[in-house]
Design a protein around this motif. Sequence first.
Motif, PDB file in Angstrom:
ATOM      1  N   HIS A  51       0.868  -1.184   0.000  1.00 32.74           N
ATOM      2  CA  HIS A  51       0.000   0.000   0.000  1.00 32.74           C
ATOM      3  C   HIS A  51       0.902   1.231   0.000  1.00 32.74           C
ATOM      4  N   ASN A  52       0.732   2.082  -1.004  1.00 32.60           N
ATOM      5  CA  ASN A  52       1.578   3.256  -1.185  1.00 32.60           C
ATOM      6  C   ASN A  52       0.732   4.513  -1.050  1.00 32.60           C
ATOM      7  N   ARG A  53       1.106   5.338  -0.090  1.00 34.42           N
ATOM      8  CA  ARG A  53       0.395   6.595   0.145  1.00 34.42           C
ATOM      9  C   ARG A  53       1.310   7.745  -0.272  1.00 34.42           C
ATOM     10  N   ILE A  54       0.827   8.625  -1.169  1.00 38.96           N
ATOM     11  CA  ILE A  54       1.662   9.666  -1.765  1.00 38.96           C
ATOM     12  C   ILE A  54       1.074  11.038  -1.470  1.00 38.96           C
ATOM     13  N   ASP A  55       1.918  11.922  -0.970  1.00 37.14           N
ATOM     14  CA  ASP A  55       1.541  13.318  -0.725  1.00 37.14           C
ATOM     15  C   ASP A  55       2.382  14.223  -1.614  1.00 37.14           C
ATOM     16  N   GLY A  56       1.780  15.346  -2.029  1.00 38.57           N
ATOM     17  CA  GLY A  56       2.525  16.357  -2.778  1.00 38.57           C
ATOM     18  C   GLY A  56       2.291  16.336  -4.274  1.00 38.57           C
ATOM     19  N   LEU A  57       1.489  15.405  -4.789  1.00 43.29           N
ATOM     20  CA  LEU A  57       1.165  15.390  -6.208  1.00 43.29           C
ATOM     21  C   LEU A  57       0.053  16.398  -6.497  1.00 43.29           C
ATOM     22  N   ILE A  58      -0.041  16.815  -7.748  1.00 42.24           N
ATOM     23  CA  ILE A  58      -0.983  17.864  -8.125  1.00 42.24           C
ATOM     24  C   ILE A  58      -2.134  17.268  -8.935  1.00 42.24           C
ATOM     25  N   ASP A  59      -3.349  17.607  -8.519  1.00 38.99           N
ATOM     26  CA  ASP A  59      -4.547  17.229  -9.250  1.00 38.99           C
ATOM     27  C   ASP A  59      -4.816  18.313 -10.294  1.00 38.99           C
ATOM     28  N   ILE A 102      -5.884  21.124  -4.187  1.00 41.87           N
ATOM     29  CA  ILE A 102      -5.104  20.895  -5.409  1.00 41.87           C
ATOM     30  C   ILE A 102      -4.082  19.773  -5.222  1.00 41.87           C
ATOM     31  N   ALA A 103      -3.770  19.391  -3.971  1.00 46.14           N
ATOM     32  CA  ALA A 103      -2.772  18.340  -3.721  1.00 46.14           C
ATOM     33  C   ALA A 103      -3.321  17.335  -2.726  1.00 46.14           C
ATOM     34  N   PRO A 104      -4.358  16.605  -3.083  1.00 41.25           N
ATOM     35  CA  PRO A 104      -4.907  15.606  -2.155  1.00 41.25           C
ATOM     36  C   PRO A 104      -3.960  14.406  -2.052  1.00 41.25           C
ATOM     37  N   GLN A 105      -4.148  13.649  -1.014  1.00 40.25           N
ATOM     38  CA  GLN A 105      -3.354  12.432  -0.861  1.00 40.25           C
ATOM     39  C   GLN A 105      -3.822  11.380  -1.855  1.00 40.25           C
ATOM     40  N   ASN A 106      -2.865  10.695  -2.497  1.00 39.25           N
ATOM     41  CA  ASN A 106      -3.180   9.652  -3.469  1.00 39.25           C
ATOM     42  C   ASN A 106      -2.663   8.314  -2.975  1.00 39.25           C
ATOM     43  N   THR A 107      -3.278   7.249  -3.450  1.00 41.05           N
ATOM     44  CA  THR A 107      -2.890   5.911  -3.001  1.00 41.05           C
ATOM     45  C   THR A 107      -2.742   4.966  -4.189  1.00 41.05           C
ATOM     46  N   LEU A 108      -1.881   3.978  -3.984  1.00 39.44           N
ATOM     47  CA  LEU A 108      -1.703   2.873  -4.919  1.00 39.44           C
ATOM     48  C   LEU A 108      -1.655   1.587  -4.112  1.00 39.44           C
ATOM     49  N   GLY A 109      -2.256   0.544  -4.611  1.00 38.28           N
ATOM     50  CA  GLY A 109      -2.228  -0.739  -3.930  1.00 38.28           C
ATOM     51  C   GLY A 109      -1.981  -1.869  -4.900  1.00 38.28           C
ATOM     52  N   GLY A 110      -1.381  -2.929  -4.411  1.00 41.25           N
ATOM     53  CA  GLY A 110      -1.129  -4.088  -5.247  1.00 41.25           C
ATOM     54  C   GLY A 110      -0.803  -5.304  -4.400  1.00 41.25           C
ATOM     55  N   GLU A 111      -1.063  -6.469  -4.942  1.00 40.38           N
ATOM     56  CA  GLU A 111      -0.790  -7.699  -4.209  1.00 40.38           C
ATOM     57  C   GLU A 111      -0.459  -8.809  -5.187  1.00 40.38           C
ATOM     58  N   VAL A 112       0.561  -9.602  -4.827  1.00 39.27           N
ATOM     59  CA  VAL A 112       0.924 -10.796  -5.580  1.00 39.27           C
ATOM     60  C   VAL A 112       0.865 -11.984  -4.632  1.00 39.27           C
ATOM     61  N   VAL A 113       0.185 -13.045  -5.072  1.00 39.91           N
ATOM     62  CA  VAL A 113       0.102 -14.290  -4.296  1.00 39.91           C
ATOM     63  C   VAL A 113       0.643 -15.416  -5.177  1.00 39.91           C
ATOM     64  N   LEU A 114       1.599 -16.161  -4.637  1.00 40.56           N
ATOM     65  CA  LEU A 114       2.216 -17.266  -5.364  1.00 40.56           C
ATOM     66  C   LEU A 114       2.002 -18.555  -4.583  1.00 40.56           C
ATOM     67  N   ASP A 115       1.211 -19.455  -5.134  1.00 33.73           N
ATOM     68  CA  ASP A 115       1.002 -20.784  -4.564  1.00 33.73           C
ATOM     69  C   ASP A 115       1.828 -21.786  -5.365  1.00 33.73           C
ATOM     70  N   SER A 116       2.482 -22.704  -4.666  1.00 35.23           N
ATOM     71  CA  SER A 116       3.336 -23.652  -5.373  1.00 35.23           C
ATOM     72  C   SER A 116       3.305 -25.007  -4.698  1.00 35.23           C
ATOM     73  N   ALA A 117       3.528 -26.029  -5.505  1.00 31.71           N
ATOM     74  CA  ALA A 117       3.689 -27.401  -5.042  1.00 31.71           C
ATOM     75  C   ALA A 117       4.895 -27.977  -5.754  1.00 31.71           C
ATOM     76  N   VAL A 118       5.805 -28.587  -4.988  1.00 29.69           N
ATOM     77  CA  VAL A 118       7.062 -29.088  -5.540  1.00 29.69           C
ATOM     78  C   VAL A 118       7.288 -30.511  -5.061  1.00 29.69           C
TER      79      VAL A 118
END
Length: 947
Positions: free
Chosen positions: A495-503, A531-547
């Motif tokens: 989860h990435n929270r960013i301040d200071g960007l311009i809308d 003019i500079a609201p807080q912005n967010t980015l989110g992402g998730e990776v799930v790796l299931d494996s059988a060996v």
Amino acid sequence: MAKIFPAFLVSVALLAASEAGAFQAPPNDSTGDGYHIRAGALDDALNAFAAQSRVQILYSPSLVANRRSAGLDGKAPTREALARLLQGTGLTAVAVNANTYLLQAVPRPRPVAPPRATVRRESTPPSAPTQLDTVHVTGTRIPRSAFQTSTPLTIITREEIRASGHQTLFDLLRLMPGMTGHHPRDVATGGGASQVPSAAAASSSLYSLGPRATLFLVDGRRMANYGLVSTDMGALSDLNGIPLSMIDRIEILHGGASAIYGADAMAGVVNIILKKDYSGGEITANFGVSDRGDAEQQRLSASIGLQTRGGGSVFLSADHFTRNPLVGSQRDWSTLDQQDSGLRDARIPFGYYFGNYYVPIDGCEDRDAGEGGKPCSLDRARYVSLQPGITSNAFYAHYRQPIDNNGEFYADLRATRVSLEMQNAPFYGLVSLPEDSPDAFAPLPILPLAYAFSEVGPVRNRTVTNTRDATMGLRGYRGRWEWDLSLAQRRNKVHNRIDGLIDESELFEAAEHGLFRFDQSSKSNEVIERIAPQNTLGGEVVLDSAVANFDGPLFRMPGGDATVAVGAEYRRERLRSRPGASFVNGNVALAQDMERSKSSRNDSAVYGEINLPLHDTLSIDAAWRLDRNGGFGSRVSPKAGFKWTPTPSLTLRGSVGEGYRAPTLFEVRRPMMFGDTAQIPYSDAIGPCLIPIDDTATCLVDQHATVNPKLKPETSHSRTLGVIWQPAEAFSLSLNHYRIVRNNEMLVINSLQRPELYPEALLRDEEGYLYGVNVYLDNVGRTEVRGWELDADYRVETARWGKFAMRLNGHYLDRLIRRSHPQVPALDYAGYTTPDRSLLGSVQWNYRDWIATLNLRYMGPAKVDFGDPTVDCMKRWKRAGKCSTPSATLVGLNLAYGGFDHWLLSLNVSNLTDHAPVNYDESAGGYSIADDDPVGRYYLISATYRF
């Protein structure tokens, strides 16, 4: 022999020799007078054995704590003598090389298959020594009794990690010769959006081939990719989530290994081995601070190893780490003003942009703002994070329990939460003002205004990454065959929270209603938040494996048993991308286009590997792997190698192989694109233009990010050739040459500058007028990398002055030839912007209760970035004599004292000479983000208590 650090809590090297002269005894010969070791503490017995046999033994003191030895008397070969010394201790020794052994807990009984009825069973004499075990080594799935394989392998021991003074895995690996560091700031602002920090991972890679060509493993299993990443980096592994306090050793396999490990191993493999079979516990605390009183860091870690009923074990470890950020304003050399070096002032001026000139804004007479004055330029280097702030909490547990005499159950759980804070300069850019704006340039209102939003403050982002890794499995023996079945899940959530960007939409609405003025007057907090609201980015990776893996002997050969490993694996990877609404709607200024997405893919593979000892001096290896990737078909990756020892002191080895990497989930979606419109220089290739500008010199087009349905996997060819020379037990030298060629590289096509190369990317209307271009990934690139690697090791013990150990690792990048398209000339980037040679050396002195280590790191010169490696030197740099960044040598010192019961105290001073970075690239801000040390002289004190 003086006792050597009985309270040492990390891997200890017992270095022994007769004197400072050469050694004559072969590694398996007994000592001249035999062994005379009294019964007592095992730690003392191992010290005595090392002195009398002139071998090196690697072990953790917690492993031998409270264990006793029955002693040893008489003559015997080294291996047999060491096995007798360990009999009844529950430990075994693994042969690392001819005169080095690694102590490990006996993992489980290894039974021999019952004899046939026609063969008489022979009883084992009571005095028979314990059988020395073998160990799995990165680079092969076949257990080996020696670490020398056909492919070069570097092992970083726990003791070397401790003596380095590094506190993060990223810092440790990025400085290894042949590796390149990918700083969180570079990862965050990749893909063209230099002011929008979309991610904040820290990674490294081998041989300048990028993170997509280096595979990271934890205990031999793949890590989940970082949840947020730019198209430039593809899929990478975040190293921030693995604390150094939990690592037992690191194995770096150099050269292609796709035949063994599959995709992402074109340049090599980094296998991170976590601690497991430890007895007792330890608590470590450290504190660090720079010579200038900043960049503070603290670490508190604790671990304990317990034995369970039935011969099992439990290991628990926890780690808390914090490090304060370091920004450019805290270092004088961090600036874009390079006038002191005879170069230009590259700070970004403010004012109305007219061609390549700026008309200063009212009230600005100087490029520097005095007290109360208006700033007239922006020095980005004064704001950027030289070292991000980190807060990390981690927990790790390992459990092992025998089921019967032939098998055991094991499970691992690791959870980390890393908060990383970075900052960049205040948002800046060219703003097109309405002609009736009170801030427009009166004589020519259409001039855009170069402006930095200093009232908003620096662009800051706080990225929180949660990692959850869980593994469970069964392994055991059937006869002489070993089997291993496991299930694992790796999860990386960001989860990435960013301040200071311009809308953009809010900015122009506020400017239109007079709520925001570009005259640098003060603004209300309400307007700033709008003019500079807080912005967010989110992402998730799930790796299931059988060996599933099986290995064992096939048949007897002149040099020993022919052994084979076969197995299969299944992986399911899921990717979720969750950018905030402002990114999706395109409101964030100068940001890449983003979209919410959810995708998954199933991959599977079968593999086989065989080792054939044709003779006592010659063995060959062969590996074969069939990968099937969802949507991209199947591919076979073969590999073959040899190891030949024509004389006891000389070994030759080599390998050849092919690699294969299918596009990842990050690459089969639309690439993140910078801007909706762009300009193409007019040429015959683009034909008629729908919207010509600048008197038809350029054509204005729309940009559209698309998915390329014809995208193909990348392939590679690799080869290594090396020689190992060991004329005496105390000295070894290896020299290796490698060559890797990667074909069908996936690159974001650049149809704007060379439209004739990508006619299929040009979009035309029904009348043939060009109105847009498509942006996508395509298999157009090729890279060839060649180089040399050196590894030297020398040890000596004196009767009076203790023991000395010296090690040197070196790398020389001979060629780095890149081609961005089959019709574009190939260019050699070796030594361009980064050094083409580096050395990492250490000298260690053990004397009584003290151990001192001197670390040295050398970086060669690097050619300044002129935009083209074929350019020798531009006039301005040539006049100043600054065409290449000078070489640098950094020195570090580590002192450790173990004379107190249960305690180890240490002091580490890195960058002992307080060497300041030097970089003549005017846009680099005074240093190389990948290679230089921005902190300066740094002090780290540590205390460890063992119980």
